[in-house]
Each structure stands twice: as C-alpha cells, then as structure tokens.
Design an enzyme around this catalytic site. Structure first.
Site, PDB file in Angstrom:
ATOM      1  N   ASN A   1     -41.953  -3.302  -4.418  1.00 40.56           N
ATOM      2  CA  ASN A   1     -42.457  -3.125  -3.059  1.00 40.56           C
ATOM      3  C   ASN A   1     -41.535  -2.322  -2.157  1.00 40.56           C
ATOM      4  O   ASN A   1     -41.864  -2.059  -1.005  1.00 40.56           O
ATOM      5  CB  ASN A   1     -42.739  -4.489  -2.423  1.00 40.56           C
ATOM      6  CG  ASN A   1     -43.894  -5.185  -3.112  1.00 40.56           C
ATOM      7  OD1 ASN A   1     -44.832  -4.542  -3.571  1.00 40.56           O
ATOM      8  ND2 ASN A   1     -43.825  -6.496  -3.199  1.00 40.56           N
TER       9      ASN A   1
ATOM     10  N   LYS B   1     -39.107   0.990  -0.905  1.00 37.01           N
ATOM     11  CA  LYS B   1     -39.195   2.453  -0.828  1.00 37.01           C
ATOM     12  C   LYS B   1     -38.255   3.069  -1.864  1.00 37.01           C
ATOM     13  O   LYS B   1     -37.230   2.504  -2.176  1.00 37.01           O
ATOM     14  CB  LYS B   1     -38.790   2.907   0.576  1.00 37.01           C
ATOM     15  CG  LYS B   1     -38.857   4.408   0.765  1.00 37.01           C
ATOM     16  CD  LYS B   1     -38.435   4.785   2.156  1.00 37.01           C
ATOM     17  CE  LYS B   1     -38.348   6.270   2.403  1.00 37.01           C
ATOM     18  NZ  LYS B   1     -38.600   7.184   1.347  1.00 37.01           N
TER      19      LYS B   1
ATOM     20  N   LYS C   1     -39.371   4.730  -4.999  1.00 34.27           N
ATOM     21  CA  LYS C   1     -39.857   4.903  -6.365  1.00 34.27           C
ATOM     22  C   LYS C   1     -40.096   6.380  -6.688  1.00 34.27           C
ATOM     23  O   LYS C   1     -39.589   6.900  -7.678  1.00 34.27           O
ATOM     24  CB  LYS C   1     -41.146   4.089  -6.564  1.00 34.27           C
ATOM     25  CG  LYS C   1     -40.929   2.595  -6.415  1.00 34.27           C
ATOM     26  CD  LYS C   1     -42.219   1.810  -6.489  1.00 34.27           C
ATOM     27  CE  LYS C   1     -43.091   1.958  -5.274  1.00 34.27           C
ATOM     28  NZ  LYS C   1     -42.532   1.375  -4.044  1.00 34.27           N
ATOM     29  N   THR C   2     -40.835   7.057  -5.830  1.00 30.13           N
ATOM     30  CA  THR C   2     -41.100   8.476  -6.034  1.00 30.13           C
ATOM     31  C   THR C   2     -39.816   9.281  -5.893  1.00 30.13           C
ATOM     32  O   THR C   2     -39.562  10.220  -6.658  1.00 30.13           O
ATOM     33  CB  THR C   2     -42.182   8.966  -5.047  1.00 30.13           C
ATOM     34  OG1 THR C   2     -43.408   8.292  -5.355  1.00 30.13           O
ATOM     35  CG2 THR C   2     -42.390  10.464  -5.124  1.00 30.13           C
ATOM     36  N   THR C   3     -38.990   8.900  -4.929  1.00 28.10           N
ATOM     37  CA  THR C   3     -37.719   9.598  -4.728  1.00 28.10           C
ATOM     38  C   THR C   3     -36.842   9.518  -5.978  1.00 28.10           C
ATOM     39  O   THR C   3     -36.261  10.524  -6.413  1.00 28.10           O
ATOM     40  CB  THR C   3     -36.982   9.011  -3.510  1.00 28.10           C
ATOM     41  OG1 THR C   3     -37.841   9.107  -2.372  1.00 28.10           O
ATOM     42  CG2 THR C   3     -35.686   9.744  -3.232  1.00 28.10           C
TER      43      THR C   3
ATOM     44  N   ARG D   1     -32.981  16.554 -11.955  1.00 28.88           N
ATOM     45  CA  ARG D   1     -31.886  16.575 -12.933  1.00 28.88           C
ATOM     46  C   ARG D   1     -32.329  17.280 -14.214  1.00 28.88           C
ATOM     47  O   ARG D   1     -31.593  18.096 -14.775  1.00 28.88           O
ATOM     48  CB  ARG D   1     -31.452  15.142 -13.246  1.00 28.88           C
ATOM     49  CG  ARG D   1     -30.370  15.058 -14.315  1.00 28.88           C
ATOM     50  CD  ARG D   1     -30.017  13.614 -14.616  1.00 28.88           C
ATOM     51  NE  ARG D   1     -29.367  13.031 -13.457  1.00 28.88           N
ATOM     52  CZ  ARG D   1     -29.505  11.755 -13.092  1.00 28.88           C
ATOM     53  NH1 ARG D   1     -30.257  10.938 -13.802  1.00 28.88           N
ATOM     54  NH2 ARG D   1     -28.876  11.292 -12.040  1.00 28.88           N
TER      55      ARG D   1
ATOM     56  N   PHE E   1     -54.858   9.649  -0.178  1.00 29.82           N
ATOM     57  CA  PHE E   1     -54.655   8.200  -0.105  1.00 29.82           C
ATOM     58  C   PHE E   1     -55.982   7.448  -0.210  1.00 29.82           C
ATOM     59  O   PHE E   1     -56.917   7.709   0.552  1.00 29.82           O
ATOM     60  CB  PHE E   1     -53.957   7.818   1.206  1.00 29.82           C
ATOM     61  CG  PHE E   1     -52.564   8.347   1.302  1.00 29.82           C
ATOM     62  CD1 PHE E   1     -51.557   7.855   0.483  1.00 29.82           C
ATOM     63  CD2 PHE E   1     -52.245   9.351   2.196  1.00 29.82           C
ATOM     64  CE1 PHE E   1     -50.258   8.344   0.570  1.00 29.82           C
ATOM     65  CE2 PHE E   1     -50.955   9.849   2.295  1.00 29.82           C
ATOM     66  CZ  PHE E   1     -49.962   9.345   1.472  1.00 29.82           C
TER      67      PHE E   1
ATOM     68  N   TRP F   1     -56.687   4.482   0.664  1.00 25.23           N
ATOM     69  CA  TRP F   1     -57.036   3.680   1.831  1.00 25.23           C
ATOM     70  C   TRP F   1     -57.668   4.537   2.925  1.00 25.23           C
ATOM     71  O   TRP F   1     -58.282   4.032   3.837  1.00 25.23           O
ATOM     72  CB  TRP F   1     -55.840   2.900   2.373  1.00 25.23           C
ATOM     73  CG  TRP F   1     -54.665   3.747   2.744  1.00 25.23           C
ATOM     74  CD1 TRP F   1     -54.443   4.377   3.924  1.00 25.23           C
ATOM     75  CD2 TRP F   1     -53.538   4.045   1.921  1.00 25.23           C
ATOM     76  NE1 TRP F   1     -53.258   5.062   3.899  1.00 25.23           N
ATOM     77  CE2 TRP F   1     -52.674   4.870   2.670  1.00 25.23           C
ATOM     78  CE3 TRP F   1     -53.175   3.697   0.613  1.00 25.23           C
ATOM     79  CZ2 TRP F   1     -51.475   5.354   2.155  1.00 25.23           C
ATOM     80  CZ3 TRP F   1     -51.982   4.185   0.120  1.00 25.23           C
ATOM     81  CH2 TRP F   1     -51.150   4.991   0.880  1.00 25.23           C
TER      82      TRP F   1
ATOM     83  N   GLU G   1     -47.402   7.414  -8.820  1.00 28.29           N
ATOM     84  CA  GLU G   1     -48.392   6.481  -8.248  1.00 28.29           C
ATOM     85  C   GLU G   1     -49.507   6.111  -9.224  1.00 28.29           C
ATOM     86  O   GLU G   1     -50.581   5.675  -8.818  1.00 28.29           O
ATOM     87  CB  GLU G   1     -49.002   7.042  -6.954  1.00 28.29           C
ATOM     88  CG  GLU G   1     -48.000   7.549  -5.949  1.00 28.29           C
ATOM     89  CD  GLU G   1     -47.205   6.466  -5.225  1.00 28.29           C
ATOM     90  OE1 GLU G   1     -47.248   5.301  -5.640  1.00 28.29           O
ATOM     91  OE2 GLU G   1     -46.531   6.799  -4.235  1.00 28.29           O
TER      92      GLU G   1
END
Length: 196
Positions: free
Chosen positions: A37, A39, A41-43, A51, A91, A93, A128
């Site tokens: 949950n 922040k 994950k994508t980063t 890399r 998105f 939502w 995602e």
C-alpha cells in the site's frame, strides 16, 4: 567499540556475504513483484529498468491504468529504445466502465504477451498489472502461463497493490512497500517530476 572488534565483526560479515555469493550459481531471468500500500512501487520498477538500460539491456514496458498523461519515465526511456505500451483508458476509477476497461486491458495485454515471448528483451515491466488480475480484467491463469513460458533469460517486474498470492509464490523476489507517511495525506499536491 574498538578498532579490533570492528574489524573482526566486519570480517565475519564479509565471510557470510562471500559464502552467499559463492552459493548463488544459477543464472536465469527472475520474476520480481513490487506490491503493498505504500508509494514507490512504480518508481522502484523504473529504477530497475533504468539500470538495465544503463547496462545496454533491452527493456519493454506495459503500463496498465496509467493512461496517456505525461510520464517522465516514458519521456526519458523511450529515447533509449524502450518500447512503451499504455492502456488507453487510464485510471479505472475515472472510467468506471468494466466493459471498456476490460477491452482496453486485453488490447494492451496482447503487447505484453508479445514482449513476454520476445527473446530480444532482457526485462519486461508490467506496471500496475496486479489490478488487472484483482478486477478480473485479465485471467490469472493467462498471466501465469505467459510468465512460465517467457524466455529463460528474461526478467519481469510486476507492480501494483494487492498482488495475488499465486503470483507472489511464483516470484523470485517480492518487495512490499509499506506506507509510513505521505505528503498527499497532508494536503500537498502530487508533483510532476516527483510523483509522476
């Protein structure tokens, strides 16, 4: 702590690390999951992709739910030959339409399947994708099959909250991001170049 005790402790640590390195003899692509949950994950996934590109590896990216809004990672990595395919609806939502979201997912999934069978790609990022499985837009079995049948050298990153247990069991590396504090919760707007 004395210098001698410090040196002894560091020597023991070195021996443990050296033993683990010596025991790791298998060479193959790995499956990584960045979930949770918090922040980042994508980063984290794009850090790995960056890399790989920096080591002249070939990378492909599929972005589910992100849409066509400005994307700093795409702006940079596409200049270095990284193919991006983005789910057209953005998105889920925002759309709130199961039928169109499912169709958009399955359309971009065709590109993912192609990338997951491409011998030339060293790394495929499925950003995602966990939502596509949890919302039943993409059958879990189809994703599992594509992951099992990918080229042996190819590594894959899956990102998103609520990763299905079967995917985490299949993965070689699982990192769970945990929220501690986030600027957005304090009313600070998401910022280009920091949050996207």
């Amino acid at each position: 702590m004395s210098d001698d005790r410090h040196q002894q402790r560091q020597q023991r640590l070195k021996e443990q690390v050296d033993a683990r390195i010596a025991a790791a003899t298998e060479t193959r692509g790995i499956l990584m999951v960045f979930t949770g949950n918090g922040k980042g994950k994508t980063t984290a996934a794009f850090g790995t992709a960056l890399r790989a590109v920096g080591h002249d590896k070939r990378v492909g990216v599929i972005q589910f739910i992100k849409g066509e809004w400005p994307n700093g990672e795409r702006n940079l990595l596409s200049q270095h030959g990284v193919e991006f395919q983005v789910m057209s609806t953005g998105f889920t939502w925002e759309t709130q339409n199961r039928e169109t979201d499912t169709a958009a997912c399955l359309a971009v999934w065709q590109h993912a399947r192609r990338m997951l069978s491409d011998e030339r790609l060293d790394l495929v990022l499925l950003d995602e994708i966990t939502y596509m499985v949890s919302m039943d837009y993409l059958p879990l079995e189809e994703l599992e099959r594509a992951l099992r049948e990918r080229p042996a050298h190819q590594s894959v990153i899956l990102t998103g909250r609520g990763c299905h247990r079967a995917l985490m069991e299949m993965a070689d590396t699982v990192t769970e991001m945990r929220p501690v504090k986030h600027a957005f919760d304090a009313g600070i707007q998401a910022q280009q170049g920091i949050d996207w």
